[in-house]
Design a protein around this motif. Sequence first.
Motif: not given
Length: 117
Positions: A21, A77-78, A30, A71, A73, A23, A95
């Motif tokens: 993850s 978080t992706m 986003s 992701r 939005s 963030t 990331c």
Amino acid sequence: QVQLVESGGDLVQAGGSLRLSCTASRRTYSSYIMGWYRQAPGKEREFVAAIRSDGRKYYTDSVKGRFTISRDSTVNTMYLQMGDLKPEDTAVYYCTGGSSYPPQTHWGRGTQVTVSS
């Protein structure tokens, strides 16, 4: 200044799965392209996957069919869902984010993924 914070790295056996993850600290992130890079010991950093705000996805050939980027939005978080992990996937995963492709403007500190054989 935006911060990208990764989590989810771990030690896993070959054939296993893991979800990373990332963030972003800024809500407006986003609209940015986000992605993952990795760096294995003694090797150069390489692109893994990226996702645009409209959902378009990109993968390096070695992870196609095994990794899925997504992701959310609403929580900035992706994710990187990794399956059928191989020892050669062992690396520090970073990331990244940016306004253009490939995303390289902002970088997280990385999370370690170790795949044992």
